[in-house]
Every structure is written in structure tokens, then in C-alpha cells.
Design a protein around this motif. Structure first.
Motif, PDB file in Angstrom:
ATOM      1  N   LEU A 111      12.780  27.051  -3.610  1.00 53.90           N
ATOM      2  CA  LEU A 111      11.611  26.310  -3.157  1.00 53.90           C
ATOM      3  C   LEU A 111      10.495  27.277  -2.801  1.00 53.90           C
ATOM      4  O   LEU A 111      10.672  28.185  -1.991  1.00 53.90           O
ATOM      5  N   GLN A 112       9.304  27.078  -3.399  1.00 59.67           N
ATOM      6  CA  GLN A 112       8.160  27.938  -3.138  1.00 59.67           C
ATOM      7  C   GLN A 112       7.245  27.342  -2.067  1.00 59.67           C
ATOM      8  O   GLN A 112       6.796  28.041  -1.163  1.00 59.67           O
ATOM      9  N   GLU A 113       6.947  26.057  -2.185  1.00 57.37           N
ATOM     10  CA  GLU A 113       6.114  25.399  -1.192  1.00 57.37           C
ATOM     11  C   GLU A 113       6.260  23.889  -1.314  1.00 57.37           C
ATOM     12  O   GLU A 113       6.694  23.373  -2.347  1.00 57.37           O
ATOM     13  N   GLU A 114       5.894  23.187  -0.240  1.00 54.77           N
ATOM     14  CA  GLU A 114       5.912  21.731  -0.250  1.00 54.77           C
ATOM     15  C   GLU A 114       4.667  21.221   0.462  1.00 54.77           C
ATOM     16  O   GLU A 114       4.318  21.695   1.546  1.00 54.77           O
ATOM     17  N   GLU A 115       3.997  20.246  -0.138  1.00 49.65           N
ATOM     18  CA  GLU A 115       2.754  19.702   0.406  1.00 49.65           C
ATOM     19  C   GLU A 115       2.912  18.204   0.636  1.00 49.65           C
ATOM     20  O   GLU A 115       3.449  17.489  -0.208  1.00 49.65           O
ATOM     21  N   ILE A 116       2.434  17.722   1.786  1.00 52.20           N
ATOM     22  CA  ILE A 116       2.462  16.300   2.121  1.00 52.20           C
ATOM     23  C   ILE A 116       1.020  15.794   2.184  1.00 52.20           C
ATOM     24  O   ILE A 116       0.188  16.350   2.915  1.00 52.20           O
ATOM     25  N   ILE A 117       0.731  14.719   1.443  1.00 51.80           N
ATOM     26  CA  ILE A 117      -0.619  14.167   1.395  1.00 51.80           C
ATOM     27  C   ILE A 117      -0.569  12.717   1.885  1.00 51.80           C
ATOM     28  O   ILE A 117       0.078  11.870   1.249  1.00 51.80           O
ATOM     29  N   PRO A 118      -1.252  12.372   3.003  1.00 55.93           N
ATOM     30  CA  PRO A 118      -1.290  10.977   3.475  1.00 55.93           C
ATOM     31  C   PRO A 118      -2.071  10.104   2.489  1.00 55.93           C
ATOM     32  O   PRO A 118      -3.118  10.516   1.974  1.00 55.93           O
TER      33      PRO A 118
ATOM     34  N   GLY B  27      10.800  32.679 -16.237  1.00 56.10           N
ATOM     35  CA  GLY B  27      11.560  31.537 -15.762  1.00 56.10           C
ATOM     36  C   GLY B  27      10.744  30.269 -15.913  1.00 56.10           C
ATOM     37  O   GLY B  27       9.946  30.150 -16.838  1.00 56.10           O
ATOM     38  N   SER B  28      10.932  29.325 -14.996  1.00 59.56           N
ATOM     39  CA  SER B  28      10.242  28.041 -15.079  1.00 59.56           C
ATOM     40  C   SER B  28       9.768  27.617 -13.706  1.00 59.56           C
ATOM     41  O   SER B  28      10.230  28.110 -12.681  1.00 59.56           O
ATOM     42  N   VAL B  29       8.821  26.682 -13.704  1.00 61.02           N
ATOM     43  CA  VAL B  29       8.347  26.046 -12.480  1.00 61.02           C
ATOM     44  C   VAL B  29       8.677  24.567 -12.561  1.00 61.02           C
ATOM     45  O   VAL B  29       8.491  23.939 -13.606  1.00 61.02           O
ATOM     46  N   LYS B  30       9.191  24.017 -11.471  1.00 62.27           N
ATOM     47  CA  LYS B  30       9.464  22.582 -11.398  1.00 62.27           C
ATOM     48  C   LYS B  30       8.690  22.000 -10.231  1.00 62.27           C
ATOM     49  O   LYS B  30       8.869  22.411  -9.083  1.00 62.27           O
TER      50      LYS B  30
ATOM     51  N   LEU C 155       7.681  17.470 -13.141  1.00 61.85           N
ATOM     52  CA  LEU C 155       6.991  18.257 -14.167  1.00 61.85           C
ATOM     53  C   LEU C 155       7.623  19.638 -14.219  1.00 61.85           C
ATOM     54  O   LEU C 155       7.642  20.359 -13.220  1.00 61.85           O
ATOM     55  N   VAL C 156       8.162  20.014 -15.371  1.00 68.02           N
ATOM     56  CA  VAL C 156       8.802  21.322 -15.547  1.00 68.02           C
ATOM     57  C   VAL C 156       8.142  22.048 -16.721  1.00 68.02           C
ATOM     58  O   VAL C 156       8.035  21.496 -17.817  1.00 68.02           O
ATOM     59  N   PHE C 157       7.692  23.269 -16.472  1.00 64.84           N
ATOM     60  CA  PHE C 157       7.108  24.070 -17.553  1.00 64.84           C
ATOM     61  C   PHE C 157       7.552  25.522 -17.409  1.00 64.84           C
ATOM     62  O   PHE C 157       7.933  25.972 -16.324  1.00 64.84           O
TER      63      PHE C 157
ATOM     64  N   GLU D 179       0.824  -1.189   0.000  1.00 64.45           N
ATOM     65  CA  GLU D 179       0.000   0.000   0.000  1.00 64.45           C
ATOM     66  C   GLU D 179       0.870   1.256   0.000  1.00 64.45           C
ATOM     67  O   GLU D 179       2.007   1.246   0.482  1.00 64.45           O
ATOM     68  N   LEU D 180       0.293   2.332  -0.507  1.00 63.89           N
ATOM     69  CA  LEU D 180       0.984   3.616  -0.520  1.00 63.89           C
ATOM     70  C   LEU D 180       0.893   4.264   0.858  1.00 63.89           C
ATOM     71  O   LEU D 180      -0.062   4.017   1.606  1.00 63.89           O
ATOM     72  N   LYS D 181       1.876   5.088   1.186  1.00 62.55           N
ATOM     73  CA  LYS D 181       1.899   5.745   2.493  1.00 62.55           C
ATOM     74  C   LYS D 181       1.662   7.247   2.377  1.00 62.55           C
ATOM     75  O   LYS D 181       0.813   7.810   3.074  1.00 62.55           O
ATOM     76  N   GLN D 182       2.432   7.919   1.485  1.00 63.88           N
ATOM     77  CA  GLN D 182       2.251   9.363   1.360  1.00 63.88           C
ATOM     78  C   GLN D 182       2.768   9.865   0.024  1.00 63.88           C
ATOM     79  O   GLN D 182       3.562   9.205  -0.651  1.00 63.88           O
ATOM     80  N   LEU D 183       2.288  11.076  -0.322  1.00 62.20           N
ATOM     81  CA  LEU D 183       2.749  11.788  -1.515  1.00 62.20           C
ATOM     82  C   LEU D 183       3.253  13.155  -1.078  1.00 62.20           C
ATOM     83  O   LEU D 183       2.582  13.852  -0.320  1.00 62.20           O
ATOM     84  N   SER D 184       4.444  13.516  -1.515  1.00 64.83           N
ATOM     85  CA  SER D 184       4.955  14.871  -1.261  1.00 64.83           C
ATOM     86  C   SER D 184       5.164  15.565  -2.601  1.00 64.83           C
ATOM     87  O   SER D 184       5.656  14.956  -3.556  1.00 64.83           O
ATOM     88  N   ILE D 185       4.772  16.833  -2.657  1.00 64.76           N
ATOM     89  CA  ILE D 185       4.943  17.626  -3.878  1.00 64.76           C
ATOM     90  C   ILE D 185       5.674  18.908  -3.517  1.00 64.76           C
ATOM     91  O   ILE D 185       5.183  19.718  -2.726  1.00 64.76           O
ATOM     92  N   ALA D 186       6.857  19.089  -4.075  1.00 63.47           N
ATOM     93  CA  ALA D 186       7.670  20.284  -3.853  1.00 63.47           C
ATOM     94  C   ALA D 186       7.665  21.122  -5.131  1.00 63.47           C
ATOM     95  O   ALA D 186       7.917  20.602  -6.214  1.00 63.47           O
ATOM     96  N   SER D 187       7.356  22.408  -4.974  1.00 63.45           N
ATOM     97  CA  SER D 187       7.298  23.308  -6.128  1.00 63.45           C
ATOM     98  C   SER D 187       8.445  24.306  -6.057  1.00 63.45           C
ATOM     99  O   SER D 187       8.638  24.979  -5.043  1.00 63.45           O
ATOM    100  N   TYR D 188       9.210  24.400  -7.150  1.00 67.59           N
ATOM    101  CA  TYR D 188      10.363  25.297  -7.226  1.00 67.59           C
ATOM    102  C   TYR D 188      10.169  26.320  -8.342  1.00 67.59           C
ATOM    103  O   TYR D 188       9.562  26.012  -9.378  1.00 67.59           O
TER     104      TYR D 188
END
Length: 282
Positions: A86-93, A117-120, A137-139, A67-76
Motif C-alpha cells: 500500500l502506497q497511499e489511501e485517500e478519502i473524499i467526502p 512492476g504494476s500499480v493497482k 484500475l491496474v496498469f 445519495e453518495l457518502k464517500q469515495l476511498s482510493i487505495a493505491s498499491y
């Protein structure tokens, strides 16, 4: 013939047993960028002030079934020099889930800083065994050009005194009017932490949008026609005259263009002169 058949059956059984016992070489979960229609994908260009949709799809490993435990998303944010911030980081159980689809809608706002510039976005999924997998994901960000609006300037100094409105207006753009009323030339200097450039007046009319202005300031250190100076002393304090100078100022994160076109000089006798500098800024 029977012995041969038996041998073949035994061989097949051994092969089957061996295949069941083969080692799992990639035990981590899976994750990927969602590329459905309407979703932002890698290398896309996104306009500021425009809502966009992006996402990630993840699942447990098909062999381990953990089973999965968590997802983290870091935005740069990545600037033009490649520096990441680093702009923000979100943790999702994700407790109890074997698959998950993350979707978000965001909008990037126009700010005073150069947002060319770009977002990653880096998404990392972890399962209950601590195995991790990452997708990125980079755009690029695009700032739609906005027309610049010119504003007239009217800077006045009578003898030794700079008018309050003039002093405030100049200070907001990182400038100050210094020197003595006996000086034969008016002296304008940059404030601390401000950088002042003297540029051709013809450039002022050619810079019509905020994007062109940002590009102009980005090129100033290497621009052959612009010179960084510690003071501007082209204006006569003794007689009225027309001018065609442009001052470019970088101060407190802001960029200012000042086109000086005329200076009127009135004789105040023993008090010196009254100098009125006119032009435009944008």
C-alpha cells in the motif's frame, strides 16, 4: 365479452402492481473506470517520469436514489513477485452528491528500487445506506532505459594500510580490503548484509543501460556463470598482472558492477608491497 375485457384489465393491473413491488436485488451505487481518450485504462503501460491521467465515474443507484457518502482510493505497488504494498489511501467526502467524477494526474518517479512492476488503484464508493461498490484500475510501470556511465576505480593499499579514499569508495559499494601485507593474494570481502558475486569480465561491456543492469542482477541467483562468494582472491600481491574479472555487489538496496582489469604491484621492502587495482565501475 365485457366480462373478458374486465378480466384482462384486472390481470394487467395485478401485473403492474406486482412489478412496482418487485425487490431491488442490487441496491449498491455504481462506479467504473473512466476510459475516455487520454485516460489510463486497465492493462496499459505507463512510463516513469511521465504525467498520466486516470479517473473513476460513480453515481447513486438508479432505483434507490440514495445519495453518495464517500469515495476511498487505495493505491498499491505490485512487484514482479506479485507482492502488494500500500502506497497511499485517500478519502473524499461526497455528502449530498448523487454522482461524482474523480480525475487525477500523477507521475511515478525513478527511484533506487526496482520499479518494474504494476500499480493497482482500488476505488470504493459508499452511499448513505452503507452500500458499497468497487472498481479497480491496474496498469504496468515501465522504466525507460537510461545509459550507464562508467567511472574509473583506483584502489590502493600500501603494506598494511588501505588508503582512505579507497576504503570509502569500496565501503560505498559494500566491499572491504582485508588480510595481511604478507598475503600472496589481495583479499576483498563483502561487508555485512552485502552479497558478492564473481562474474565474467566480458559481461561488463554488454551491460549498457540501467534496465539491462537490473535484469542482470535479477538473474544472478540462477545465472550459471555467476558465483556468490565470501571473498575475492584472484589478484596477486607479488607481481603486476592484467585481469578480466567482474564483481557484482548487492548492498543497501544498490547494485554495483566492478570490472577489474589491472593490478600494479610495487615492492616496499620490509613493509610489503603497494598494490594499485584499476578498472571501472557502473
Amino acid at each position: 365479452m365485457k366480462k373478458l375485457a374486465l378480466a384482462l384489465v384486472c390481470f394487467a393491473s395485478v401485473a403492474f402492481f406486482a412489478s412496482c413491488q418487485q425487490e431491488i436485488t442490487n441496491p449498491e451505487p455504481t462506479i467504473s473506470v473512466i476510459t475516455d481518450e487520454g485516460f489510463v485504462d486497465n492493462d496499459d503501460v505507463v512510463n516513469l517520469e511521465q504525467p498520466i491521467v486516470y479517473g473513476f465515474q460513480m453515481a447513486s443507484n438508479s432505483q434507490t436514489k440514495k445519495e453518495l457518502k464517500q469515495l476511498s482510493i487505495a493505491s498499491y505497488f505490485i512487484d514482479l513477485d506479485g507482492k502488494e504494498e500500500l502506497q497511499e489511501e485517500e478519502i473524499i467526502p461526497l455528502t449530498g452528491k448523487t454522482e461524482y467524477r474523480f480525475v487525477d494526474t500523477v507521475m511515478y518517479e525513478i527511484t533506487t528500487r526496482d520499479l518494474v512492476g504494476s500499480v493497482k488503484n482500488v476505488a470504493t464508493v459508499t452511499d448513505v445506506d452503507g452500500k458499497v461498490k468497487t472498481a479497480t484500475l491496474v496498469f504496468d510501470l515501465n522504466q525507460p532505459a537510461q545509459p550507464l556511465i562508467s567511472r574509473a576505480i583506483n584502489w590502493v593499499r600500501s603494506g598494511q594500510t588501505v588508503e582512505n579514499a579507497t576504503e570509502t569508495d569500496m565501503a560505498n559499494m559494500g566491499l572491504q580490503w582485508t588480510g595481511s601485507y604478507r598475503d600472496i593474494m589481495a583479499t576483498i570481502r563483502p561487508l555485512d548484509n552485502a552479497t558478492l558475486y564473481l562474474c565474467p569480465g566480458e559481461d561488463f561491456e554488454e551491460i549498457t543501460t540501467d534496465v539491462e543492469k537490473a535484469e542482470y542482477f535479477a538473474s544472478l541467483p540462477e545465472y550459471i556463470h555467476a558465483t556468490a562468494i565470501d571473498k575475492y582472491r584472484n589478484i596477486s600481491a607479488e607481481q603486476s598482472h592484467t585481469y578480466n574479472d567482474m564483481l557484482a555487489v548487492v548492498y543497501n538496496g544498490g547494485c554495483y558492477l566492478i570490472h577489474i582489469t589491472y593490478a600494479k604491484v610495487d615492492n616496499l621492502g620490509s613493509a610489503g608491497t603497494k598494490i594499485t587495482i584499476t578498472g571501472d565501475t557502473k
